[in-house]
Write a protein that holds these residues in place. Sequence first.
Motif, PDB file in Angstrom:
ATOM      1  N   ALA A 133       0.841  -1.722   0.003  1.00 58.12           N
ATOM      2  CA  ALA A 133       0.187  -0.005   0.136  1.00 58.12           C
ATOM      3  C   ALA A 133       1.004   1.442   0.002  1.00 58.12           C
ATOM      4  O   ALA A 133       0.286   2.466  -0.093  1.00 58.12           O
ATOM      5  CB  ALA A 133      -0.988  -0.230   1.066  1.00 58.12           C
ATOM      6  N   ASN A 134       2.567   0.947  -0.134  1.00 55.23           N
ATOM      7  CA  ASN A 134       2.927   1.941  -0.065  1.00 55.23           C
ATOM      8  C   ASN A 134       1.991   3.100  -1.605  1.00 55.23           C
ATOM      9  O   ASN A 134       2.780   2.674  -2.807  1.00 55.23           O
ATOM     10  CB  ASN A 134       4.238   2.310   0.078  1.00 55.23           C
ATOM     11  CG  ASN A 134       5.022   1.548   1.088  1.00 55.23           C
ATOM     12  OD1 ASN A 134       4.378   1.025   1.731  1.00 55.23           O
ATOM     13  ND2 ASN A 134       6.375   1.474   1.472  1.00 55.23           N
ATOM     14  N   THR A 135       2.438   4.523  -0.695  1.00 54.57           N
ATOM     15  CA  THR A 135       2.751   5.449  -1.946  1.00 54.57           C
ATOM     16  C   THR A 135       3.971   6.312  -2.864  1.00 54.57           C
ATOM     17  O   THR A 135       4.340   7.032  -3.488  1.00 54.57           O
ATOM     18  CB  THR A 135       0.967   6.238  -1.903  1.00 54.57           C
ATOM     19  OG1 THR A 135       1.049   7.072  -0.903  1.00 54.57           O
ATOM     20  CG2 THR A 135       0.112   5.148  -1.959  1.00 54.57           C
ATOM     21  N   GLU A 136       4.406   6.375  -1.617  1.00 55.28           N
ATOM     22  CA  GLU A 136       6.018   6.883  -2.023  1.00 55.28           C
ATOM     23  C   GLU A 136       6.720   6.364  -2.970  1.00 55.28           C
ATOM     24  O   GLU A 136       7.044   5.843  -2.799  1.00 55.28           O
ATOM     25  CB  GLU A 136       6.814   7.059  -0.228  1.00 55.28           C
ATOM     26  CG  GLU A 136       8.012   8.062  -0.533  1.00 55.28           C
ATOM     27  CD  GLU A 136       7.291  10.008  -0.575  1.00 55.28           C
ATOM     28  OE1 GLU A 136       8.176  10.732  -0.442  1.00 55.28           O
ATOM     29  OE2 GLU A 136       6.371  10.220  -0.123  1.00 55.28           O
ATOM     30  N   PHE A 139       9.594   3.460  -5.046  1.00 56.58           N
ATOM     31  CA  PHE A 139       9.637   2.267  -3.274  1.00 56.58           C
ATOM     32  C   PHE A 139      11.829   2.510  -3.369  1.00 56.58           C
ATOM     33  O   PHE A 139      12.621   2.294  -3.822  1.00 56.58           O
ATOM     34  CB  PHE A 139       9.169   1.614  -4.035  1.00 56.58           C
ATOM     35  CG  PHE A 139       8.218   1.220  -4.443  1.00 56.58           C
ATOM     36  CD1 PHE A 139       7.399   2.075  -3.469  1.00 56.58           C
ATOM     37  CD2 PHE A 139       7.264   0.439  -5.137  1.00 56.58           C
ATOM     38  CE1 PHE A 139       5.795   1.560  -3.602  1.00 56.58           C
ATOM     39  CE2 PHE A 139       6.466   0.527  -5.374  1.00 56.58           C
ATOM     40  CZ  PHE A 139       5.268   1.614  -4.955  1.00 56.58           C
ATOM     41  N   SER A 140      11.254   3.199  -1.752  1.00 55.12           N
ATOM     42  CA  SER A 140      13.728   3.323  -1.345  1.00 55.12           C
ATOM     43  C   SER A 140      13.436   1.751  -0.477  1.00 55.12           C
ATOM     44  O   SER A 140      12.177   1.555   0.723  1.00 55.12           O
ATOM     45  CB  SER A 140      13.190   4.495  -0.521  1.00 55.12           C
ATOM     46  OG  SER A 140      14.837   4.162   0.513  1.00 55.12           O
ATOM     47  N   VAL A 141      14.164   0.954   0.138  1.00 57.93           N
ATOM     48  CA  VAL A 141      14.488  -0.252   0.682  1.00 57.93           C
ATOM     49  C   VAL A 141      14.263   0.381   2.533  1.00 57.93           C
ATOM     50  O   VAL A 141      14.802  -0.279   3.273  1.00 57.93           O
ATOM     51  CB  VAL A 141      15.680  -0.557   1.005  1.00 57.93           C
ATOM     52  CG1 VAL A 141      15.455  -1.650  -0.442  1.00 57.93           C
ATOM     53  CG2 VAL A 141      17.087   0.047   0.275  1.00 57.93           C
ATOM     54  N   HIS A 142      14.749   1.486   2.808  1.00 59.17           N
ATOM     55  CA  HIS A 142      14.524   2.200   4.032  1.00 59.17           C
ATOM     56  C   HIS A 142      12.885   3.026   4.662  1.00 59.17           C
ATOM     57  O   HIS A 142      13.033   3.293   5.711  1.00 59.17           O
ATOM     58  CB  HIS A 142      15.422   4.017   4.019  1.00 59.17           C
ATOM     59  CG  HIS A 142      16.941   3.457   4.023  1.00 59.17           C
ATOM     60  ND1 HIS A 142      17.583   2.327   4.121  1.00 59.17           N
ATOM     61  CD2 HIS A 142      17.403   4.007   2.375  1.00 59.17           C
ATOM     62  CE1 HIS A 142      18.912   2.118   3.890  1.00 59.17           C
ATOM     63  NE2 HIS A 142      18.445   3.536   1.767  1.00 59.17           N
ATOM     64  N   ASP A 295      -3.120  -6.338  -6.667  1.00 61.24           N
ATOM     65  CA  ASP A 295      -1.958  -5.756  -7.064  1.00 61.24           C
ATOM     66  C   ASP A 295      -1.606  -3.920  -6.909  1.00 61.24           C
ATOM     67  O   ASP A 295      -2.410  -3.464  -6.441  1.00 61.24           O
ATOM     68  CB  ASP A 295      -2.392  -5.283  -8.932  1.00 61.24           C
ATOM     69  CG  ASP A 295      -2.381  -6.311  -9.929  1.00 61.24           C
ATOM     70  OD1 ASP A 295      -1.554  -7.106  -9.333  1.00 61.24           O
ATOM     71  OD2 ASP A 295      -2.427  -5.995 -11.326  1.00 61.24           O
ATOM     72  N   VAL A 296      -0.591  -3.637  -7.681  1.00 58.19           N
ATOM     73  CA  VAL A 296      -0.384  -2.048  -6.664  1.00 58.19           C
ATOM     74  C   VAL A 296      -0.486  -0.887  -8.533  1.00 58.19           C
ATOM     75  O   VAL A 296       0.415  -1.802  -9.236  1.00 58.19           O
ATOM     76  CB  VAL A 296       0.968  -1.964  -6.098  1.00 58.19           C
ATOM     77  CG1 VAL A 296       0.726  -3.005  -4.440  1.00 58.19           C
ATOM     78  CG2 VAL A 296       1.853  -2.095  -7.174  1.00 58.19           C
ATOM     79  N   PRO A 297      -1.018   0.031  -8.090  1.00 61.82           N
ATOM     80  CA  PRO A 297      -1.304   0.555  -9.591  1.00 61.82           C
ATOM     81  C   PRO A 297       0.075   0.789  -9.780  1.00 61.82           C
ATOM     82  O   PRO A 297       1.055   0.315 -11.414  1.00 61.82           O
ATOM     83  CB  PRO A 297      -1.484   2.051  -9.353  1.00 61.82           C
ATOM     84  CG  PRO A 297      -2.629   1.652  -8.258  1.00 61.82           C
ATOM     85  CD  PRO A 297      -0.986   0.329  -6.865  1.00 61.82           C
ATOM     86  N   ASP A 298       1.364   0.997  -8.921  1.00 58.94           N
ATOM     87  CA  ASP A 298       2.995   1.288  -9.565  1.00 58.94           C
ATOM     88  C   ASP A 298       4.113   1.137  -9.426  1.00 58.94           C
ATOM     89  O   ASP A 298       3.901   1.083  -7.798  1.00 58.94           O
ATOM     90  CB  ASP A 298       2.976   3.143  -9.931  1.00 58.94           C
ATOM     91  CG  ASP A 298       1.629   4.613 -10.389  1.00 58.94           C
ATOM     92  OD1 ASP A 298       1.184   3.524 -11.737  1.00 58.94           O
ATOM     93  OD2 ASP A 298       1.465   5.171  -9.968  1.00 58.94           O
ATOM     94  N   THR A 299       4.739   0.723  -9.563  1.00 56.42           N
ATOM     95  CA  THR A 299       5.714   0.171  -9.322  1.00 56.42           C
ATOM     96  C   THR A 299       7.227   1.153  -9.988  1.00 56.42           C
ATOM     97  O   THR A 299       7.162   1.437 -11.076  1.00 56.42           O
ATOM     98  CB  THR A 299       6.545  -0.676  -9.055  1.00 56.42           C
ATOM     99  OG1 THR A 299       6.203  -1.440 -10.503  1.00 56.42           O
ATOM    100  CG2 THR A 299       5.398  -1.813  -8.729  1.00 56.42           C
ATOM    101  N   PHE A 300       8.167   2.036  -8.608  1.00 57.68           N
ATOM    102  CA  PHE A 300       9.317   2.176  -9.520  1.00 57.68           C
ATOM    103  C   PHE A 300      10.381   2.154  -8.181  1.00 57.68           C
ATOM    104  O   PHE A 300      10.483   2.304  -7.031  1.00 57.68           O
ATOM    105  CB  PHE A 300       8.918   3.870  -9.669  1.00 57.68           C
ATOM    106  CG  PHE A 300       9.848   4.594  -9.335  1.00 57.68           C
ATOM    107  CD1 PHE A 300      11.002   4.574  -9.902  1.00 57.68           C
ATOM    108  CD2 PHE A 300       9.968   6.090  -9.353  1.00 57.68           C
ATOM    109  CE1 PHE A 300      12.288   5.594 -10.389  1.00 57.68           C
ATOM    110  CE2 PHE A 300      10.575   7.052  -9.937  1.00 57.68           C
ATOM    111  CZ  PHE A 300      11.213   7.385  -9.915  1.00 57.68           C
ATOM    112  N   ALA A 301      11.177   1.292  -8.009  1.00 60.17           N
ATOM    113  CA  ALA A 301      12.741   0.938  -7.650  1.00 60.17           C
ATOM    114  C   ALA A 301      13.572   2.533  -7.451  1.00 60.17           C
ATOM    115  O   ALA A 301      14.349   3.102  -8.431  1.00 60.17           O
ATOM    116  CB  ALA A 301      13.224   0.026  -8.266  1.00 60.17           C
ATOM    117  N   ASP A 302      14.282   2.575  -6.359  1.00 59.57           N
ATOM    118  CA  ASP A 302      15.221   3.792  -5.830  1.00 59.57           C
ATOM    119  C   ASP A 302      16.269   2.654  -5.379  1.00 59.57           C
ATOM    120  O   ASP A 302      16.404   1.897  -4.191  1.00 59.57           O
ATOM    121  CB  ASP A 302      14.753   4.464  -3.839  1.00 59.57           C
ATOM    122  CG  ASP A 302      15.957   5.008  -4.387  1.00 59.57           C
ATOM    123  OD1 ASP A 302      17.004   4.665  -4.734  1.00 59.57           O
ATOM    124  OD2 ASP A 302      15.813   6.484  -3.506  1.00 59.57           O
TER     125      ASP A 302
END
Length: 340
Positions: A133-136, A139-142, A295-302
């Motif tokens: 459910a994270n939306t920031e 996405f950060s491992v921290h 499902d989650v709408p978006d994924t973006f890896a830091d």
Amino acid sequence: MKILITGSAGFIGSALSLRLLERGDTVIGVDNLNDYYDVRLKEARLARTLDHPNYTDVRLDIEDGAGLTEVFRTHRPERVVNLAAQAGVRYSLENPMAYVSTNLVGFANILECCRHHGVEHLVYASSSSVYGANTEMPFSVHDNVDHPLSLYAASKKANELMAHTYSHLYRLPTTGLRFFTVYGPWGRPDMALFKFTRAILAGEPIQVFNYGQHRRDFTYVDDIVEGVIRVLDRVPAGNPDWSGAKPDPASSRAPYRVYNIGNNQPVELMEYIAVLEQCLGRKAEMELLPLQPGDVPDTFADVTDLVRDTGYKPDTPVAVGVARFVAWYQDFYTQEARAH
């Protein structure tokens, strides 16, 4: 090095086995060849490594603790990469117990075997789905990841927690890799690229969830394999700056690390489909559907930590990766049709 890989007939496991053999490592490949998807594809992947003199093929389910212990006792691997898992978010809605058996019980068996047989480093597959459910973004491992949206995601988060416990109690060095939407040749038939390609070539409509509003950090399989190898070669130490007052989820005083491994460039699903249409020379007929449960709408890896610690950043553009997949798909299934 002598490296044990579980899920060796899988998409990533097979590609990783090949690369490690090419650089001179000895590989013990463990896979149960289950029928979650077409076993012939798994056998064809395995056929690429079976004749290699430094490859040992073991047919075993990681849920079989006694069998797994015997494999570790016999082969004494120095390092282990655990890629065996019940995969897929959607299937976890229908068959949750499959995830408990493989991803929890199976992973506990792996940890126990590593602990009792002096393994130097365990690298294991986590998933971008742990962000739930994270939306920031990115996405950060921290970031805290305590709100999974599927049992698959929960099982992967559980793996990270279990690994930390073994790193803390038994000083077993562990590294978890959160993979972001892996694609490419020899991929999984339950993944979007495979499904879309098959449907478009058959003149059937493709199901596009969330009305095509998804953004995914699509990561090419060779980039993933390069990242896994760099991480495997780098045994984590404890983080001396770690503080229980402000606990950082990505590290620990124990020899424990978690990394994102993604392309760091999210692509809109509609753009991905457009690239595929171009490669196939055909238009897709689309059935636009709402967001699927889980499902989650978006994924973006830091990937800052991965770059800092290993000097590596995945960077294959989607246009290149999709073109390679299409070339492989057409070649593989033309030969398959001839064979039958």
